[in-house]
Design an enzyme around this catalytic site. Structure first.
Site, mmCIF file in Angstrom:
data_model
loop_
_atom_site.group_PDB
_atom_site.id
_atom_site.type_symbol
_atom_site.label_atom_id
_atom_site.label_comp_id
_atom_site.label_asym_id
_atom_site.label_seq_id
_atom_site.Cartn_x
_atom_site.Cartn_y
_atom_site.Cartn_z
ATOM 1 N N PHE A 1 -12.654 19.092 45.855
ATOM 2 C CA PHE A 1 -12.417 19.231 47.296
ATOM 3 C C PHE A 1 -13.024 18.100 48.119
ATOM 4 O O PHE A 1 -12.618 17.870 49.245
ATOM 5 C CB PHE A 1 -12.987 20.578 47.791
ATOM 6 C CG PHE A 1 -14.471 20.540 48.077
ATOM 7 C CD1 PHE A 1 -14.961 20.065 49.288
ATOM 8 C CD2 PHE A 1 -15.399 20.954 47.124
ATOM 9 C CE1 PHE A 1 -16.331 20.016 49.555
ATOM 10 C CE2 PHE A 1 -16.763 20.899 47.372
ATOM 11 C CZ PHE A 1 -17.228 20.426 48.592
ATOM 12 N N CYS B 1 -20.652 12.993 45.275
ATOM 13 C CA CYS B 1 -21.262 12.854 43.955
ATOM 14 C C CYS B 1 -22.183 11.642 43.920
ATOM 15 O O CYS B 1 -22.949 11.479 42.980
ATOM 16 C CB CYS B 1 -20.194 12.732 42.887
ATOM 17 S SG CYS B 1 -19.276 11.198 42.995
ATOM 18 N N SER C 1 -17.171 19.801 39.256
ATOM 19 C CA SER C 1 -18.543 20.175 38.902
ATOM 20 C C SER C 1 -18.756 20.070 37.379
ATOM 21 O O SER C 1 -17.800 20.161 36.607
ATOM 22 C CB SER C 1 -18.808 21.604 39.373
ATOM 23 O OG SER C 1 -17.850 22.461 38.814
ATOM 24 N N GLU D 1 -27.898 19.938 41.632
ATOM 25 C CA GLU D 1 -27.080 19.326 42.682
ATOM 26 C C GLU D 1 -27.041 20.279 43.883
ATOM 27 O O GLU D 1 -26.763 21.471 43.728
ATOM 28 C CB GLU D 1 -25.656 19.101 42.155
ATOM 29 C CG GLU D 1 -24.749 18.425 43.159
ATOM 30 C CD GLU D 1 -23.402 18.040 42.529
ATOM 31 O OE1 GLU D 1 -22.829 18.846 41.792
ATOM 32 O OE2 GLU D 1 -22.935 16.918 42.798
ATOM 33 N N LYS E 1 -2.937 18.035 40.351
ATOM 34 C CA LYS E 1 -3.343 19.400 40.730
ATOM 35 C C LYS E 1 -4.560 19.226 41.632
ATOM 36 O O LYS E 1 -5.678 19.054 41.169
ATOM 37 C CB LYS E 1 -3.690 20.206 39.472
ATOM 38 C CG LYS E 1 -3.572 21.719 39.619
ATOM 39 C CD LYS E 1 -4.404 22.324 40.729
ATOM 40 C CE LYS E 1 -5.863 22.436 40.415
ATOM 41 N NZ LYS E 1 -6.691 22.897 41.569
ATOM 42 N N GLU F 1 -7.758 23.548 45.500
ATOM 43 C CA GLU F 1 -7.118 24.594 46.296
ATOM 44 C C GLU F 1 -7.845 24.803 47.626
ATOM 45 O O GLU F 1 -7.381 25.531 48.492
ATOM 46 C CB GLU F 1 -7.055 25.912 45.499
ATOM 47 C CG GLU F 1 -8.391 26.522 45.106
ATOM 48 C CD GLU F 1 -8.956 25.939 43.810
ATOM 49 O OE1 GLU F 1 -8.878 24.705 43.598
ATOM 50 O OE2 GLU F 1 -9.511 26.718 43.016
HETATM 51 P P1 NAD Z 1 -14.920 22.339 41.016
HETATM 52 O O1 NAD Z 1 -15.378 22.053 39.642
HETATM 53 O O2 NAD Z 1 -15.183 23.686 41.577
HETATM 54 O O3 NAD Z 1 -13.319 22.134 41.129
HETATM 55 C C1 NAD Z 1 -12.691 20.936 40.744
HETATM 56 C C2 NAD Z 1 -11.274 21.227 40.293
HETATM 57 O O4 NAD Z 1 -11.327 22.090 39.151
HETATM 58 C C3 NAD Z 1 -10.408 21.947 41.320
HETATM 59 O O5 NAD Z 1 -9.128 21.385 41.311
HETATM 60 C C4 NAD Z 1 -10.393 23.388 40.838
HETATM 61 O O6 NAD Z 1 -9.177 24.047 41.132
HETATM 62 C C5 NAD Z 1 -10.556 23.269 39.341
HETATM 63 N N1 NAD Z 1 -11.329 24.351 38.732
HETATM 64 C C6 NAD Z 1 -12.352 25.066 39.303
HETATM 65 N N2 NAD Z 1 -12.859 25.942 38.407
HETATM 66 C C7 NAD Z 1 -12.157 25.777 37.261
HETATM 67 C C8 NAD Z 1 -12.213 26.393 35.978
HETATM 68 N N3 NAD Z 1 -13.098 27.352 35.701
HETATM 69 N N4 NAD Z 1 -11.349 25.980 35.035
HETATM 70 C C9 NAD Z 1 -10.443 25.005 35.290
HETATM 71 N N5 NAD Z 1 -10.347 24.398 36.493
HETATM 72 C C10 NAD Z 1 -11.187 24.774 37.467
HETATM 73 O O7 NAD Z 1 -15.531 21.187 41.946
HETATM 74 P P2 NAD Z 1 -15.500 21.078 43.532
HETATM 75 O O8 NAD Z 1 -16.434 22.088 44.111
HETATM 76 O O9 NAD Z 1 -14.114 21.040 44.024
HETATM 77 O O10 NAD Z 1 -16.088 19.602 43.741
HETATM 78 C C11 NAD Z 1 -17.462 19.324 43.838
HETATM 79 C C12 NAD Z 1 -18.041 18.823 42.528
HETATM 80 O O11 NAD Z 1 -17.313 17.671 42.090
HETATM 81 C C13 NAD Z 1 -19.477 18.371 42.653
HETATM 82 O O12 NAD Z 1 -20.210 18.835 41.534
HETATM 83 C C14 NAD Z 1 -19.396 16.858 42.654
HETATM 84 O O13 NAD Z 1 -20.553 16.194 42.204
HETATM 85 C C15 NAD Z 1 -18.243 16.645 41.731
HETATM 86 N N6 NAD Z 1 -17.653 15.321 41.930
HETATM 87 C C16 NAD Z 1 -17.889 14.377 40.976
HETATM 88 C C17 NAD Z 1 -17.399 13.097 41.136
HETATM 89 C C18 NAD Z 1 -17.662 12.046 40.106
HETATM 90 O O14 NAD Z 1 -17.092 10.962 40.203
HETATM 91 N N7 NAD Z 1 -18.497 12.310 39.107
HETATM 92 C C19 NAD Z 1 -16.655 12.778 42.281
HETATM 93 C C20 NAD Z 1 -16.424 13.774 43.228
HETATM 94 C C21 NAD Z 1 -16.932 15.057 43.042
#
Ligand code: NAD
Length: 492
Positions: free
Chosen positions: A157, A289, A234, A390, A181, A184
Site C-alpha cells: 500500500f 521501507c 511485509s 518495524e 495485483k 487492496e
Molecule cells: P502486506 O504484506 O500486508 O501486503 C502486501 C501485498 O501482499 C498486498 O498486495 C496484499 O494484498 C498481499 N497480501 C497480504 N497478506 C497476504 C497473505 N497472507 N498472503 C498473500 N498475499 C498477501 O504489506 P503492506 O502493509 O501493504 O506494505 C507495508 C510493508 O511493505 C512494510 O513492511 C514495508 O516495509 C514493506 N515494503 C518493503 C519494500 C522493500 O523494498 N523492501 C518497499 C515497500 C514496502
C-alpha cells in the site's frame, strides 16, 4: 482524456485482455480516505475465474508480443511515459486521497515511477547478452536473452504509484506479459495508471490488472501459467510468497519489511544530519521501507544532536495531504494507527525516555483522520520492541554509543537489512561503515538511501528473499533466460 480525481469514485475494476471487468469474487472492501474517514470507493476481490482469464489472455498475447521487434515493443512505453507526465498531477491527487501522504510526496513517488519507464525504454541496448567471434577455432559464440511468458507482481500500500513500475515496464519491454495485483488498501491509483496504459497502445493481454487479497495472490502463485512473481510487502508475507512460488517452480523475488539505522559521528554536520534524520523517519508518515528510525549517535554529540532532532521534529506540520502547509499526512488505516500507538506505549513500558509525544495531535477539520505527530524517544536499547520491530509510523528512537564500531554492531544485530545512513565528516568512518554494514542500501550524508531506477533496489536478511532485486539491470535478468548459440561453418 482527464483522469477522475474527486471521490467518490466508481468501484475499482480489473483490466483483462484489454477490457474493464468487475472482479467476480465474493469478497471485497471499502476504500477509505485516511484523512477524512470517508468511503471513497470499493474494490471487489478477483475469483479464480478472473485469475484464469488474465493468465490465459497473457499467454495468448505473449505468443505475438515476444516475437514483436524490440523497437516496436518500446513504443507504447514511450507513449506511457508521456501520458504519465501529462497526468502526473491528477495521479498525485488520487494518491493523496486514498493513501494519506502529502501532494509533494505523491509527486516525488510518481517521478520515481516514471524514471523506471524511461529506463525500460533503453531495453534494446540493455537486453543484449553478448557475442564473441572465434571463441574457439572457427567458432563464434552468441548469448541471447529470451522472454519467458506471463509474470505477476504483488505490491504494497505504501507506494501504490511507484512500486508497480519497478516491474511492469521491464517485464513488457523484455517481451513478457504482465499481471499486476496491487494492494487492496489503495488500488485506485493503479486503476488510473491502467487507464493510461489502455491508451498507450499495448496489445490486449500484454499488461493486465487483477484486484484482490490473499486468495487472489495465492491463485496467481499457484497458477501453472505464471512463470514468475515479484512481491513487495511485509516480511512474514514476503517469506510465505517466496516459499509458495518457489515450491511451484516459479522465479520469485520477495522484498520484505525493514528496520533501518542512522549512525551519527562526532564529526558530522549535526544540523544537516538532524534535518535529514527527521525527514527520513517521518516523511510519508514513516510508512516507508527506507525510513531510518533507530538513530545511533556517538556519545560526545548525543545531547546536542538530540536537541536538534527535537527542534526539527516539533516543527513538522501534521495535516491533510492536499494542504500546502502539511509536512506529514495521515496513516493508512485506524488499525495501523492503533498498532503504532501500541508500539509507542511499549517504548514507554520498556523504559525508553519519551522526549516528544505525538499522540495528542489534532488536525482541525479532520477529526476522523488517522493522524500521529512525530514521536521521539531517547535512551533506547537494542532489546526494546521499538528498536527491533518495524513501526511504519513517525516515531524515532535515539541511542548513545562509544564509537562507530559499537554503532555498526548495534545496526548489524538487526534481523533486517534494508537500508542505513551514516552522517559523518570523516572518510575513514565512512569507509568502515561501507565495508561492514550488512544492508542493501547505504547513504553517506544522505538520509534516505533510495536508488535511482537505473540501479537495483533491494535489501538483505529478513528484508529480502531471492537474489535478483527490483529495478534496472536485475529486472532484465529476472525477466529473461539466456541461450547460447555456438556456430561453426566448415567448407561444404
Ligand atoms: P502486506 O504484506 O500486508 O501486503 C502486501 C501485498 O501482499 C498486498 O498486495 C496484499 O494484498 C498481499 N497480501 C497480504 N497478506 C497476504 C497473505 N497472507 N498472503 C498473500 N498475499 C498477501 O504489506 P503492506 O502493509 O501493504 O506494505 C507495508 C510493508 O511493505 C512494510 O513492511 C514495508 O516495509 C514493506 N515494503 C518493503 C519494500 C522493500 O523494498 N523492501 C518497499 C515497500 C514496502
Amino acid at each position: 482524456m482527464t483522469l477522475e480525481t474527486a471521490p467518490p469514485w466508481d468501484d475499482v475494476q480489473n483490466y483483462i485482455d484489454g477490457d474493464w471487468h468487475a472482479p467476480s469474487g465474493t469478497d471485497g472492501q471499502d476504500i477509505v480516505d485516511p484523512a477524512t474517514g470517508e468511503t471513497i470507493s470499493y474494490v471487489g476481490f478477483s475469483s479464480t475465474d478472473d485469475v484464469d482469464a488474465a493468465v490465459s489472455a497473457g499467454q495468448a498475447a505473449f505468443e505475438e508480443w515476444s516475437e514483436t521487434p524490440v523497437e516496436e515493443r518500446i513504443q507504447p512505453l514511450f507513449e506511457l511515459k508521456q501520458l504519465l507526465e501529462d497526468h502526473q498531477e491528477e495521479l498525485a491527487e488520487v494518491l493523496v486521497r486514498e493513501h494519506g501522504k502529502t501532494l509533494a510526496e505523491a509527486n516525488g513517488e510518481l517521478r520515481r515511477g516514471i524514471e523506471n519507464v524511461e529506463v525500460a525504454c533503453g531495453i534494446p541496448s540493455m537486453m543484449q547478452a553478448g557475442h564473441l567471434p572465434n571463441a574457439a577455432p572457427d567458432i563464434d559464440e552468441t548469448a541471447i536473452r529470451k522472454p519467458l511468458g506471463v509474470f505477476t507482481a504483488i505490491t504494497p500500500f505504501n507506494f501504490p504509484g511507484m512500486i508497480p513500475l519497478w516491474f511492469l515496464p521491464y517485464a513488457v519491454a523484455t517481451g513478457n506479459a504482465f499481471i499486476l495485483k496491487p494492494s487492496e488498501q489503495d488500488p485506485v491509483v493503479a486503476q488510473r495508471l491502467f487507464e493510461l496504459i489502455d491508451e498507450a497502445g499495448f496489445p490486449d493481454g500484454v499488461v493486465q490488472l487483477v484486484n484482490g487479497g490473499v486468495d487472489t495472490v495465492n491463485g496467481l502463485l499457484d497458477h501453472e501459467g505464471i512463470q514468475g512473481a515479484s512481491f513487495v510487502g511485509s516480511t512474514p508475507v514476503a517469506e510465505t510468497v517466496y516459499e509458495r512460488a518457489a515450491a511451484n517452480g516459479k522465479r520469485v523475488q520477495a522484498q520484505g519489511g525493514a528496520k533501518n539505522h542512522i549512525i551519527v559521528t562526532e564529526s558530522a554536520n549535526l544540523e544537516f544530519a538532524a534535518a535529514k534524520t527527521v525527514s527520513s523517519a517521518c516523511a510519508c508518515g514513516g510508512e516507508r521501507c527506507l525510513a531510518n528510525d533507530v538513530i545511533v549517535v556517538e556519545e560526545g554529540v548525543y545531547d546536542e544532536f538530540t536537541d536538534l532532532v527535537l527542534e526539527e521534529a516539533a516543527a513538522q506540520t501534521v495535516g491533510y495531504g492536499l494542504d500546502d502547509a502539511t509536512d506529514i499526512g495521515a496513516l493508512i488505516t485506524p488499525e495501523h494507527e492503533s498498532r503504532v500507538r501500541d508500539l509507542i506505549a511499549s517504548g514507554v513500558e520498556e523504559g525508553a525516555e519519551l522526549l516528544l509525544d505525538g499522540r495528542d495531535v489534532e488536525v482541525d477539520g479532520y477529526e476522523d483522520g488517522n493522524f500521529l505527530a512525530p514521536t521521539v524517544f531517547g535512551d533506547v536499547e537494542p532489546e526494546m520492541t521499538i528498536v527491533r520491530e518495524e513501526i511504519f509510523g513517525p516515531v524515532l528512537g535515539l541511542m548513545a554509543v562509544d564509537d562507530v564500531d559499537e554503532a555498526i554492531d548495534v545496526m548489524n544485530r538487526s534481523e533486517f537489512g534494508n537500508a542505513a545512513s551514516l552522517f559523518t565528516g570523516d572518510g575513514a568512518d565512512a569507509r568502515k561503515v561501507r565495508h561492514e554494514a550488512d544492508v542493501g542500501n547505504l547513504g553517506v550524508n544522505a538520509g534516505t538511501a533510495a536508488p535511482m531506477a537505473f540501479f537495483h533496489f533491494g535489501g538483505r536478511k529478513d528484508s529480502f528473499f531471492g537474489d535478483l532485486h527490483a529495478q534496472g539491470e536485475d529486472m532484465i535478468h529476472f525477466y529473461t533466460d539466456k541461450t547460447i548459440y555456438i556456430e561453426r561453418w566448415p567448407d561444404s
